[in-house]
Design an enzyme around this catalytic site. Structure first.
Site, short mmCIF file in Angstrom:
data_model
loop_
_atom_site.label_atom_id
_atom_site.label_comp_id
_atom_site.label_asym_id
_atom_site.label_seq_id
_atom_site.Cartn_x
_atom_site.Cartn_y
_atom_site.Cartn_z
N HIS A 251 0.84 -1.20 0.00
CA HIS A 251 0.00 0.00 0.00
C HIS A 251 0.87 1.25 0.00
CE1 HIS A 251 -4.00 -1.99 1.30
NE2 HIS A 251 -3.24 -2.84 0.65
N GLU B 257 0.79 3.91 1.79
CA GLU B 257 1.22 4.35 3.12
C GLU B 257 2.45 3.56 3.55
OE1 GLU B 257 -1.75 3.53 1.99
OE2 GLU B 257 -3.37 4.48 3.12
N CYS C 75 -6.82 2.24 4.53
CA CYS C 75 -7.59 1.02 4.82
C CYS C 75 -7.22 0.51 6.21
CB CYS C 75 -7.30 -0.04 3.78
SG CYS C 75 -5.67 -0.79 3.97
N CYS D 227 -3.62 -0.56 6.62
CA CYS D 227 -2.65 0.54 6.77
C CYS D 227 -2.75 1.19 8.14
CB CYS D 227 -2.87 1.59 5.69
SG CYS D 227 -2.27 1.04 4.09
N1 THU Z 1 -4.46 0.94 -1.41
C1 THU Z 1 -3.51 1.70 -0.80
O1 THU Z 1 -2.41 1.87 -1.33
N2 THU Z 1 -3.79 2.25 0.41
C2 THU Z 1 -4.98 2.09 1.05
O2 THU Z 1 -5.05 2.23 2.25
C3 THU Z 1 -6.15 1.66 0.25
C4 THU Z 1 -5.77 0.68 -0.83
C5 THU Z 1 -4.14 0.29 -2.68
C6 THU Z 1 -3.92 -1.20 -2.55
C7 THU Z 1 -4.22 -1.69 -3.94
O3 THU Z 1 -3.05 -1.52 -4.72
C8 THU Z 1 -5.28 -0.71 -4.45
O4 THU Z 1 -5.18 0.44 -3.61
C9 THU Z 1 -6.69 -1.24 -4.39
O5 THU Z 1 -7.00 -1.63 -3.10
ZN ZN Z 2 -3.97 0.38 2.99
#
Ligand code: THU
Ligand code: ZN
Length: 296
Positions: A101, A103, A128, A131
């Site tokens: 992710h 973050e 999410c 994270c």
């Molecule tokens: N994603 C993030 O990078 N951070 C979050 O907290 C929400 C989700 C990314 C993970 C994945 O690559 C895409 O968004 C779809 O979930």
């Molecule tokens: Zn996340």
């Protein structure tokens, strides 16, 4: 300015884009020093928090999301005042759990650059649950200020009430606290020496599997990742992903990879070898070199 920023810069207000563009040259990899940030604030006349949110399209341009095509950008502000960008990275064809992710990429960017604390995290999508849990592993995690577009700034404790964290497992030196690990290995291979140095800074209080990855590119550059565990286990960040995230921030494709070394402690209760072989196989034919080092 790098190609990946050309479309994104149009989403940045012109008063900021003008002083920002000179920073986005070939060597830009998502790090903006405190002094550069102060200059951007002065030159744009923007308010600090407004400016940080306005930089998110640039952070999102660092993403590599072949599965979702959803670009997430994050910024971590270290205790030094420097700014570290990160973006999501998905491994095409592999289990979704192998993705990183935004973050996590921003936080690991700050950690690799030597930050011992993080003050603020700015993200273009609500962080999410995974994270929030990852951030909660950091030193002073519950106090870290979270900035989201359209939301009042609030500490992580607001987003993650009744948190489960390192304290519940009696860990008193959480992530970003300098670790004092001493693994030893007889070698004169510079890539192994680098991996050993990084493994000695890794964070593995739950498995004792202190570990790191060092990647060498065809042109001799080295990118590293350290293992960062999590009290809730699943949100842990593997060192291979951390190193691949660094490669991505530097605008290099996976085809730049020449060698990949995973170095782990012989004292670990687990091994990252199988999971790392699977993840690496998604991005390159290069075989993982697996090395075990002894605690001194
Ligand atoms: N994603 C993030 O990078 N951070 C979050 O907290 C929400 C989700 C990314 C993970 C994945 O690559 C895409 O968004 C779809 O979930
Ligand atoms: Zn996340």
């Amino acid at each position: 300015m790098q190609d990946r920023f050309v479309a994104r810069i149009t989403q940045v207000p012109e008063i900021l884009a003008t002083p920002l563009i000179p920073l986005l040259g070939a060597s830009f990899s998502g790090h903006i020093s405190k002094a550069e940030l102060e200059n951007l604030i002065a030159d744009s006349g923007m308010e600090r928090n407004e400016l940080l949110l306005a930089l998110l399209p640039i952070a999102a341009a660092l993403a590599n999301p072949p599965i979702s095509d959803f670009y997430v950008g994050a910024i971590a502000i270290g205790s030094s005042g420097d700014l570290y960008m990160g973006a999501n990275m998905e491994l095409a064809g592999e289990a979704l759990g192998q993705a990183v992710h935004a973050e996590q990429n921003a936080i690991s960017h700050a950690w690799l650059k030597g930050e011992a604390g993080i003050e603020d995290i700015i993200v273009n999508a609500s962080p999410c649950g995974h994270c929030r849990q990852f951030i909660n592993e950091l030193v002073q995690g519950s106090d870290i200020r979270i900035h989201l577009p359209g939301q009042a700034t609030a500490p992580l404790a607001h987003y993650l009430p009744y948190a489960f964290g390192p304290k519940d497992l009696n860990i008193t030196a959480p992530l970003l606290t300098p670790q004092s690990i001493e693994l030893a290995l007889e070698t004169d291979d510079p890539l192994l020496i680098e991996a050993l140095d990084q493994a000695n800074q890794s964070y593995a209080p739950y498995s004792s599997n202190h570990a790191a990855v060092a990647i060498e590119t065809h042109d001799g550059q080295v990118f590293v990742g350290r293992y960062a565990e999590n009290a809730a286990f699943n949100p842990s960040m593997m060192p291979l992903q951390m190193a691949l995230g660094s490669l991505m921030r530097h605008n290099l494709g996976f085809d730049a990879i020449e060698r990949v070394v995973l170095l782990e402690s012989s004292a670990g209760k687990i091994s990252l070898a199988n999971a790392s072989v699977a993840a690496l196989g998604a991005v390159t034919q290069v075989q993982l070199e697996h090395v075990v080092a002894e605690p001194c």
